[in-house]
Design a protein around this motif. Structure first.
Motif, PDB file in Angstrom:
ATOM      1  N   GLU A  85      48.304  48.112  34.355  1.00 19.72           N
ATOM      2  CA  GLU A  85      49.503  48.887  34.061  1.00 19.72           C
ATOM      3  C   GLU A  85      49.618  49.975  35.113  1.00 19.72           C
ATOM      4  N   VAL A  86      50.750  49.975  35.832  1.00 19.10           N
ATOM      5  CA  VAL A  86      50.950  50.908  36.933  1.00 19.10           C
ATOM      6  C   VAL A  86      52.402  51.392  36.883  1.00 19.10           C
ATOM      7  N   LEU A  87      52.614  52.635  37.279  1.00 20.71           N
ATOM      8  CA  LEU A  87      53.976  53.148  37.391  1.00 20.71           C
ATOM      9  C   LEU A  87      54.745  52.332  38.431  1.00 20.71           C
ATOM     10  N   ALA A  88      55.949  51.909  38.042  1.00 22.57           N
ATOM     11  CA  ALA A  88      56.765  51.108  38.952  1.00 22.57           C
ATOM     12  C   ALA A  88      57.832  51.953  39.630  1.00 22.57           C
ATOM     13  N   GLU A  89      58.549  52.745  38.839  1.00 23.03           N
ATOM     14  CA  GLU A  89      59.509  53.693  39.403  1.00 23.03           C
ATOM     15  C   GLU A  89      59.820  54.727  38.341  1.00 23.03           C
ATOM     16  N   GLY A  90      60.019  55.969  38.788  1.00 21.52           N
ATOM     17  CA  GLY A  90      60.153  57.055  37.827  1.00 21.52           C
ATOM     18  C   GLY A  90      58.916  57.094  36.953  1.00 21.52           C
ATOM     19  N   GLU A  91      59.135  57.161  35.661  1.00 26.43           N
ATOM     20  CA  GLU A  91      58.010  57.166  34.731  1.00 26.43           C
ATOM     21  C   GLU A  91      57.888  55.839  33.995  1.00 26.43           C
ATOM     22  N   ILE A  92      58.502  54.808  34.536  1.00 22.45           N
ATOM     23  CA  ILE A  92      58.437  53.473  33.947  1.00 22.45           C
ATOM     24  C   ILE A  92      57.197  52.751  34.463  1.00 22.45           C
ATOM     25  N   THR A  93      56.401  52.231  33.534  1.00 21.43           N
ATOM     26  CA  THR A  93      55.259  51.420  33.944  1.00 21.43           C
ATOM     27  C   THR A  93      55.618  49.941  33.863  1.00 21.43           C
ATOM     28  N   ARG A  94      54.837  49.155  34.554  1.00 17.23           N
ATOM     29  CA  ARG A  94      55.025  47.703  34.545  1.00 17.23           C
ATOM     30  C   ARG A  94      53.657  47.049  34.544  1.00 17.23           C
ATOM     31  N   PHE A  95      53.584  45.855  33.967  1.00 18.24           N
ATOM     32  CA  PHE A  95      52.320  45.136  33.870  1.00 18.24           C
ATOM     33  C   PHE A  95      52.218  44.050  34.935  1.00 18.24           C
ATOM     34  N   ALA A  96      51.046  43.950  35.541  1.00 21.55           N
ATOM     35  CA  ALA A  96      50.682  42.795  36.349  1.00 21.55           C
ATOM     36  C   ALA A  96      49.646  42.036  35.539  1.00 21.55           C
ATOM     37  N   ALA A  97      50.075  40.923  34.946  1.00 20.09           N
ATOM     38  CA  ALA A  97      49.224  40.166  34.027  1.00 20.09           C
ATOM     39  C   ALA A  97      48.677  38.927  34.736  1.00 20.09           C
ATOM     40  N   PHE A  98      47.356  38.779  34.723  1.00 21.82           N
ATOM     41  CA  PHE A  98      46.687  37.683  35.421  1.00 21.82           C
ATOM     42  C   PHE A  98      46.240  36.626  34.411  1.00 21.82           C
ATOM     43  N   ARG A 114      56.406  45.047  43.348  1.00 22.89           N
ATOM     44  CA  ARG A 114      56.255  46.097  44.353  1.00 22.89           C
ATOM     45  C   ARG A 114      55.085  45.732  45.270  1.00 22.89           C
ATOM     46  N   PRO A 115      55.000  46.334  46.450  1.00 25.56           N
ATOM     47  CA  PRO A 115      53.925  45.964  47.379  1.00 25.56           C
ATOM     48  C   PRO A 115      52.517  46.130  46.795  1.00 25.56           C
ATOM     49  N   TYR A 116      52.284  47.186  46.031  1.00 29.14           N
ATOM     50  CA  TYR A 116      50.926  47.404  45.527  1.00 29.14           C
ATOM     51  C   TYR A 116      50.534  46.370  44.475  1.00 29.14           C
ATOM     52  N   TYR A 117      51.509  45.807  43.765  1.00 31.89           N
ATOM     53  CA  TYR A 117      51.188  44.691  42.879  1.00 31.89           C
ATOM     54  C   TYR A 117      50.815  43.459  43.703  1.00 31.89           C
ATOM     55  N   LEU A 120      47.249  43.599  44.535  1.00 31.92           N
ATOM     56  CA  LEU A 120      46.407  43.118  43.448  1.00 31.92           C
ATOM     57  C   LEU A 120      46.367  41.596  43.425  1.00 31.92           C
ATOM     58  N   ALA A 121      47.535  40.978  43.603  1.00 32.05           N
ATOM     59  CA  ALA A 121      47.606  39.518  43.589  1.00 32.05           C
ATOM     60  C   ALA A 121      46.789  38.915  44.724  1.00 32.05           C
ATOM     61  N   GLU A 122      46.923  39.487  45.914  1.00 31.34           N
ATOM     62  CA  GLU A 122      46.169  38.962  47.045  1.00 31.34           C
ATOM     63  C   GLU A 122      44.672  39.130  46.832  1.00 31.34           C
ATOM     64  N   GLY A 123      44.286  40.250  46.191  1.00 34.46           N
ATOM     65  CA  GLY A 123      42.868  40.481  45.943  1.00 34.46           C
ATOM     66  C   GLY A 123      42.251  39.425  45.052  1.00 34.46           C
ATOM     67  N   VAL A 275      51.527  53.176  45.854  1.00 33.50           N
ATOM     68  CA  VAL A 275      50.316  53.424  45.071  1.00 33.50           C
ATOM     69  C   VAL A 275      49.133  52.811  45.805  1.00 33.50           C
ATOM     70  N   GLY A 276      48.106  53.609  46.024  1.00 32.57           N
ATOM     71  CA  GLY A 276      46.946  53.151  46.784  1.00 32.57           C
ATOM     72  C   GLY A 276      45.905  52.474  45.909  1.00 32.57           C
ATOM     73  N   LEU A 277      45.947  51.163  45.856  1.00 32.05           N
ATOM     74  CA  LEU A 277      45.017  50.408  45.007  1.00 32.05           C
ATOM     75  C   LEU A 277      43.927  49.689  45.795  1.00 32.05           C
ATOM     76  N   THR A 278      43.903  49.881  47.104  1.00 34.46           N
ATOM     77  CA  THR A 278      42.892  49.186  47.901  1.00 34.46           C
ATOM     78  C   THR A 278      41.899  50.160  48.521  1.00 34.46           C
ATOM     79  N   GLY A 279      41.797  51.350  47.960  1.00 30.73           N
ATOM     80  CA  GLY A 279      40.867  52.350  48.480  1.00 30.73           C
ATOM     81  C   GLY A 279      39.745  52.620  47.500  1.00 30.73           C
ATOM     82  N   SER A 280      39.652  53.883  47.044  1.00 30.11           N
ATOM     83  CA  SER A 280      38.608  54.284  46.104  1.00 30.11           C
ATOM     84  C   SER A 280      39.066  55.544  45.398  1.00 30.11           C
ATOM     85  N   GLY A 281      38.331  55.926  44.357  1.00 31.85           N
ATOM     86  CA  GLY A 281      38.690  57.129  43.627  1.00 31.85           C
ATOM     87  C   GLY A 281      37.843  57.290  42.376  1.00 31.85           C
TER      88      GLY A 281
END
Length: 337
Positions: A85-98, A114-117, A120-123, A275-281
């Motif tokens: 679950e990630v913010l897609a635009e504004g405060e709306i979230t969207r699911f990437a379901a595998f 969106r590109p950051y989803y 995730l798919a490529e990963g 959204v940076g999903l290919t780094g760390s935190g």
């Protein structure tokens, strides 16, 4: 007395709307290391760590699932192996379901990507099912050979507009249709399956008690997970109501909840984000009613949790990942009767 885990996400109220610890572990890539949870051939499902049943050579499919209030309750999230679950635009979230373990069932409503989803798919080496996308995303998935099934373009035959909801909240598909589409479009052979690490032990240890989790993305996006000790899983709540599947009316449940902080940057007036999903935190891993503070690192295609320099295994079963901005605050506790 109840004490709740609270995770608050600090974001601006932007335009809404959608425009386009160490326990024994087993790695699914090493069947010899797997004992419990493997079939007679030593195989487990790559995204859940559960016993493999039948052929597992089919590709992983990622479906972009709508989470607008008018799209709830959704269909098919209960069958997904992993949900982001990630913010897609504004405060709306969207699911990437595998999807991989289950190869049947309706999924939707389907929305844009969106590109950051796509990261995730490529990963996870997945075929992407979506309804269009942002300009930056379209530039990527339009490239020749990209494993994309676009429900509002030439791949529309694998999707259906239902009449019980209004557009754009009424585009549905099924796992069967998407696997058929993947085969017909030449995406069936995706190469090696993803490799995640799962615990081979019955229990996880080293964490503080945390039976309740609240994640607030915005006024219409307040999420809660509650742990059911008897059942051994978490149940999801949205806006104070149990989040159920539209068809089965059963609650959405999962065995791992991973909350991770990632960089967020608003790109345009529509509130689209980077959204940076290919780094760390930093983040938190919730399992079996406990929590561990973790560092996540994007390694081998997945934001893996680490503590004291060691990767923490997932509990075999379903995993939900909540991605929040870096200024999010987390507090946790337990429920006492």
């Amino acid at each position: 007395m109840k004490r709740f885990v609270v995770l608050w996400v600090t974001i601006g109220l932007l335009a809404s709307g959608c425009n386009s610890d160490e326990q024994p572990t087993k790695n699914v890539s090493d069947p010899q290391a797997v004992e419990d949870g493997a079939d007679s051939e030593g195989r487990t499902m790559p995204l859940t760590g559960l016993t493999a049943d039948g052929d597992i050579s089919h590709p992983v499919v990622m479906v972009m699932v709508n989470n607008h209030p008018k799209a709830r309750p959704q269909t098919g999230l209960d069958r997904a192996d992993i949900v982001f679950e990630v913010l897609a635009e504004g405060e709306i979230t969207r699911f990437a379901a595998f999807y991989h373990s289950e190869t049947e069932g309706t999924v939707g409503p389907v929305r844009s990507v969106r590109p950051y989803y796509l990261d995730l798919a490529e990963g996870l080496n997945a075929v992407v099912a979506h309804a269009g996308g942002s300009p930056a995303a379209k530039e990527r998935y339009s490239q020749s050979g990209f494993p994309s099934l676009d429900g509002i373009a030439e791949d529309g035959k694998y999707f259906t507009r239902e009449d019980f909801r209004q557009a754009p909240h009424n585009l549905y598909t099924s796992v069967e249709q998407l696997l058929q589409g993947a085969s017909e479009q030449g995406f069936a052979d995706r190469g090696p399956l993803p490799q995640l690490t799962f615990s081979a032990a019955e229990d996880v240890g080293g964490g503080a008690t945390a039976n309740d989790i609240d994640i607030v993305y915005g006024p219409l996006y307040a999420v809660r997970y509650t742990y059911d000790t008897a059942a051994g899983h978490y149940t999801r709540w949205t806006q104070g109501e149990m989040h159920v599947d539209l068809e089965t009316e059963q609650p959405l449940t999962m065995h791992n909840v991973l909350a991770i902080k990632a960089s967020h940057r608003v790109l345009d007036e529509q509130g689209r984000r980077e959204v940076g999903l290919t780094g760390s935190g930093e983040g938190w891993l919730f399992q079996k009613g406990t929590v561990r503070e973790i560092q996540w690192k994007y390694v081998d295609g997945f934001p893996r949790p680490y503590a004291d320099g060691q990767e923490l295994p997932l509990v075999p079963g379903k995993t939900w990942v909540n991605v929040v901005p870096e200024d999010a605050d987390v507090r946790y506790g337990d429920e006492e009767e």
